[in-house]
Write a protein that holds these residues in place. Structure first.
Motif, mmCIF file in Angstrom:
data_model
loop_
_atom_site.group_PDB
_atom_site.id
_atom_site.type_symbol
_atom_site.label_atom_id
_atom_site.label_comp_id
_atom_site.label_asym_id
_atom_site.label_seq_id
_atom_site.Cartn_x
_atom_site.Cartn_y
_atom_site.Cartn_z
ATOM 1 N N ILE A 147 -19.767 32.387 -27.947
ATOM 2 C CA ILE A 147 -19.832 33.400 -29.002
ATOM 3 C C ILE A 147 -20.685 34.570 -28.540
ATOM 4 O O ILE A 147 -20.358 35.722 -28.774
ATOM 5 C CB ILE A 147 -20.431 32.787 -30.280
ATOM 6 N N PHE A 148 -21.807 34.250 -27.874
ATOM 7 C CA PHE A 148 -22.735 35.300 -27.488
ATOM 8 C C PHE A 148 -22.644 35.564 -25.995
ATOM 9 O O PHE A 148 -22.318 34.669 -25.217
ATOM 10 C CB PHE A 148 -24.169 34.902 -27.846
ATOM 11 N N ASN A 149 -22.971 36.779 -25.624
ATOM 12 C CA ASN A 149 -23.054 37.116 -24.215
ATOM 13 C C ASN A 149 -24.147 36.252 -23.573
ATOM 14 O O ASN A 149 -25.305 36.352 -23.950
ATOM 15 C CB ASN A 149 -23.408 38.597 -24.097
ATOM 16 N N THR A 285 -16.783 38.185 -25.674
ATOM 17 C CA THR A 285 -17.660 38.298 -26.834
ATOM 18 C C THR A 285 -17.482 39.603 -27.599
ATOM 19 O O THR A 285 -18.338 39.982 -28.374
ATOM 20 C CB THR A 285 -19.131 38.160 -26.404
ATOM 21 N N THR A 286 -16.368 40.303 -27.356
ATOM 22 C CA THR A 286 -16.097 41.500 -28.154
ATOM 23 C C THR A 286 -14.692 41.394 -28.729
ATOM 24 O O THR A 286 -13.871 40.647 -28.205
ATOM 25 C CB THR A 286 -16.219 42.778 -27.299
ATOM 26 N N PRO A 287 -14.394 42.121 -29.795
ATOM 27 C CA PRO A 287 -13.096 41.974 -30.461
ATOM 28 C C PRO A 287 -11.940 42.357 -29.542
ATOM 29 O O PRO A 287 -12.120 43.120 -28.583
ATOM 30 C CB PRO A 287 -13.179 42.960 -31.636
ATOM 31 N N GLN A 293 -12.629 46.686 -32.247
ATOM 32 C CA GLN A 293 -13.520 47.244 -31.237
ATOM 33 C C GLN A 293 -14.266 48.460 -31.766
ATOM 34 O O GLN A 293 -15.466 48.620 -31.533
ATOM 35 C CB GLN A 293 -12.718 47.612 -29.987
ATOM 36 N N TRP A 294 -13.569 49.305 -32.532
ATOM 37 C CA TRP A 294 -14.249 50.470 -33.108
ATOM 38 C C TRP A 294 -15.381 50.031 -34.018
ATOM 39 O O TRP A 294 -16.504 50.521 -33.924
ATOM 40 C CB TRP A 294 -13.256 51.337 -33.900
ATOM 41 N N THR A 327 -20.337 38.641 -35.129
ATOM 42 C CA THR A 327 -19.323 39.034 -36.102
ATOM 43 C C THR A 327 -17.922 39.081 -35.499
ATOM 44 O O THR A 327 -16.955 39.321 -36.220
ATOM 45 C CB THR A 327 -19.626 40.437 -36.668
ATOM 46 N N VAL A 328 -17.826 38.839 -34.174
ATOM 47 C CA VAL A 328 -16.536 39.044 -33.503
ATOM 48 C C VAL A 328 -15.391 38.196 -34.082
ATOM 49 O O VAL A 328 -14.309 38.727 -34.341
ATOM 50 C CB VAL A 328 -16.685 38.838 -31.989
#
Lengths: 344, 213, 206
Positions: A147-149, A285-287, A293-294, A327-328
């Protein structure tokens, strides 16, 4: 916009097929296989992308060695070796395929080292690497499931574990950055606690005190643009993050230019560049949706500015990205494009 | 089940619940009578120890007195206690008072010692705090306390970060725990003015008594 | 459920049905006050006192209490014993009472105690209830002491306030004394124990 369409397929291949096929793709090409989409066959696979990221990080590592001496290189090597070793041991212990040579562990080690101050004790760096790999990555199931970097999680762990050591910085060129190096404050700390602003050019070339990878904006930019050229990262994430920071810090600067630093200072100082080009762009870990992404980058930029200006700590990039990482899954769910003709 | 009918009526429920409450309440009241004296003694003992730690030169166990004055703090007039320490002959060796202020987690209470000439502090002891263990709670360590010994309170106590204090009225904040350090400094600054004023009045009274002899 | 002897009722709370490690009850005190071994020990013993006394009481009056008001009645009883323990600590061990802060009064809402009253003592006679409560309490104390020791050793370099590692030899991990340290160590502890339990099951099963 044709730009996005060109870039998205390879990204998806990398992001989604990661857990399933981590080895070379050749056996799969020889026989028919039934699998879920995407069915696109490309040259890209995990090791290829990962090693490109490693090359992209090299300028930053070299610059840090130039400014802080061989100690910086030792720190990077310790982090990389301990990350790879931890991953190897965990995968052996859990009786999984050992994938230490896909490069992802090396990247985590490099990124973690780049967020540490040059004089950071090696024991601590080892501890942080083990935490990043074990808790940050493999407790969640390994590459593609975290989930996290992991590198940022390792850094956050070290921040809480050694709050004093991790904020002890050295002046560039102050010799073997060890015990007796000249201690100095980072540009962000100077801004927050003393009200001083470091000249932009120094920030750009990196002649300031700070973590290994947060000194030179130029070196990071070179690496980032190289990745963009290869098409492994899209423009939305890094530029959106930086633009969001510029926008929100501009609002405060406009309100009171004397007590708040200017927007350019904010994106050149601290971990903003490293975060924008190498952490916000992390596939896992990003949408995945453009809309997600925005939202991700705008909120993360706002958080970073708020933490920097009003938080107890001078730097907010790490926590802004970690908080948004959480929140991703929701962002991906909310912004899922509707199938054509679908009735909800 | 002797009285199934009564037990399951509303009356039965009320009876059971209220009698339980009454019995438990009575037991607690009795026990409180038993230990309240001890608890009060503990509190006084702690206060006494803090006074002895911050005022130097108190020569016997009973060599201090409590001066209670009505002092206005935050717009409210409250009885405020100032402790006067003395030697065997009754000469004042220092004063102390309790200062309170909001810390990082909750209220911090501390005993502050003043020298006879109340321009400088003679010591500090934090008596109550729940700051972060390992970080904020360093304000209870000797290293932090020692900075307050001889610290000038005029015009006001200040704190500096990550460097050595240069002026007589400066202390160095605990690294990584600026908020806790600031809370201590603010609490002292807030209370010291009223204490100094009260002491002036007290001295005036004392000198008048001495003149009569 | 097969009938168990008193010794079995006592033993099960120590390990097989340990409140923290197995039932995940009483997590709040287990996480909140275990930043040193002594705090864990005192918290554990105070909770043991409360759980034994309240289970005894609940078991004694179990036939008198109407079903509908049983929970409030149990809470009044538990709160009474908690207040007793709190006053006792304040009188006899003021320093520790201060260190534990609001967590002694909060024993009232420790689910472990409520669960013993509701699931066991209200349905069983006096002796098994006492044995069950004592086992549960001691099992809870054991976990708190172990957790407190781990966190104190790594976070302060000492155990029961005896320094075993000086600051020069070992830089304390501040995180271990903070809440994340509690979550990490308890999570790892439960994870490791589950792993070995599974392993043993697998080995004996085959």
């Amino acid at each position: 916009m044709d730009d996005t369409q060109k870039k998205d397929p390879p990204q998806k291949t990398a992001g989604e097929s990661k857990p399933a096929q981590s080895g070379p793709a050749s056996p799969a090409a020889e026989r028919f296989i039934v699998s879920s989409s995407p069915h696109l066959l490309t040259e890209e696979n995990i090791p290829k992308i990962m090693y490109s990221v490693i090359y992209a990080l090299l300028p930053t590592v070299l610059v840090s060695v130039y400014f802080y001496g061989l100690r910086a290189l030792v720190l990077v090597l310790v982090c990389v070796v301990s990350c790879v070793a931890t991953e190897y041991l965990i995968q052996r212990f859990r009786e999984r395929t050992v994938t230490v040579f896909d490069g992802s562990a090396i990247i985590t080690g490099m990124l973690l080292a780049l967020t540490l101050p040059p004089g950071f004790p090696l024991k601590g760096a080892f501890l942080g690497s083990v935490f990043a790999m074990a808790v940050g990555k493999h407790f969640f199931g390994g590459l593609g499931y975290n989930i996290f970097n992991p590198a940022l999680l390792g850094r956050a762990f070290l921040q809480a574990t050694y709050p004093v050591l991790i904020t002890t910085w050295a002046e560039p060129f102050s010799g073997p950055a060890g015990v007796d190096a000249v201690s100095a404050a980072t540009p962000l700390a100077l801004m927050k606690f003393e009200g001083q602003v470091v000249p932009h050019l120094n920030l750009f070339f990196g002649n300031v005190a700070g973590s290994l990878g947060e000194t030179s904006a130029l070196a990071i930019l070179i690496g980032g643009l190289y990745l963009r050229y290869l098409g492994y990262i899209n423009w939305r994430l890094p530029l959106g993050y930086l633009a969001s920071m510029v926008f929100f810090s501009y609002l405060f600067w406009l309100y009171d230019p004397l007590s708040y630093a200017d927007p350019l200072f904010h994106i050149l100082a601290g971990g903003a560049m490293l975060g924008a080009w190498f952490m916000v762009t992390d596939y896992v870990t990003t949408p995945v949706t453009p809309m997600g992404q925005w939202i991700f980058v705008i909120c993360a930029g706002l958080l970073a500015v708020i933490i920097r200006l009003f938080g107890g700590l001078p730097e907010g990039v790490m926590y802004s990205i970690l908080l948004m990482n959480a929140t991703v899954p929701l962002l991906n769910k909310w912004t899922k494009p509707r199938v054509f003709g679908e009735v909800s | 089940m002797k009285e199934p009918s009564l037990k399951d009526t509303s009356l039965g429920m009320m009876l059971v619940l209220s009698s339980t409450a009454i019995i438990v309440g009575a037991v607690l009241a009795g026990f409180f009578q038993l230990v309240s004296a001890k608890i009060e003694a503990n509190r006084l003992e702690e206060e006494r120890r803090a006074i002895f730690a911050v005022i130097e030169g108190i020569e016997c166990d009973e060599c201090y007195e409590v001066i209670t004055k009505d002092i206005e703090v935050d717009g409210k007039v409250k009885p405020f206690r100032i402790f006067r320490g003395h030697d065997m002959e009754g000469n004042t060796v220092g004063y102390s008072f309790i200062a309170e202020g909001p810390g990082f987690s909750a209220k911090i209470r501390m005993m502050v010692g003043l020298n006879v000439v109340p321009d400088t502090l003679s010591g500090l002891r934090v008596v109550e705090q729940i700051e972060t263990p390992g970080l904020g709670d360093k304000i209870t360590k000797e290293k932090f306390y020692s900075q307050f010994k001889g610290l000038s309170v005029k015009p006001e106590i200040e704190y500096v970060k990550n460097r050595k204090p240069e002026k007589a009225n400066q202390i160095q904040a605990v690294t990584g725990a600026t908020i806790s350090s600031r809370a201590v400094v603010n609490a002292i600054n807030k209370n010291i003015k009223v204490v100094l004023k009260a002491l002036e009045e007290e001295e005036f009274k004392q000198s008048q008594i001495e003149e009569k002899f | 459920m097969a009938k168990r002897t008193i010794t079995e009722e006592f033993k099960k709370g120590l390990w097989a049905e340990n409140a923290v490690l197995r039932l995940l009850l009483g997590m709040c005190p287990a996480l909140a006050v275990t930043n040193s071994a002594i705090n864990g020990l005192v918290m554990g013993l105070a909770s043991t006192f409360v759980v034994v006394c309240s289970s005894t009481m609940v078991s004694t009056i179990r036939r008198l209490v109407p079903r509908q008001v049983r929970i409030p009645t149990y809470i009044v009883i538990i709160a009474g014993f908690v207040t007793l323990a709190d006053l006792f600590l304040k009188a006899q061990f003021p320093a520790i009472s201060k260190a534990l802060g609001p967590y002694v009064p909060l024993i009232v809402v420790n689910c472990m105690i409520m669960s013993r009253a509701e699931f066991f003592a209200s349905k069983h006679p006096l002796k098994p209830s006492m044995a069950d409560a004592l086992g549960t309490g001691l099992g809870f104390t054991g976990v708190l002491v172990v957790l407190g020791s781990i966190r104190e050793i790594l976070g302060f370099g000492s155990i029961f306030d005896i320094v075993i590692m000086t600051e020069e030899a070992f830089t304390p991990w501040v995180i271990m004394i903070l809440p994340p340290g509690a979550f990490l160590s308890l999570g790892l502890m439960i994870g490791i124990i589950n792993h070995f339990t599974e392993l043993r099951k697998k080995r004996s099963g085959i």
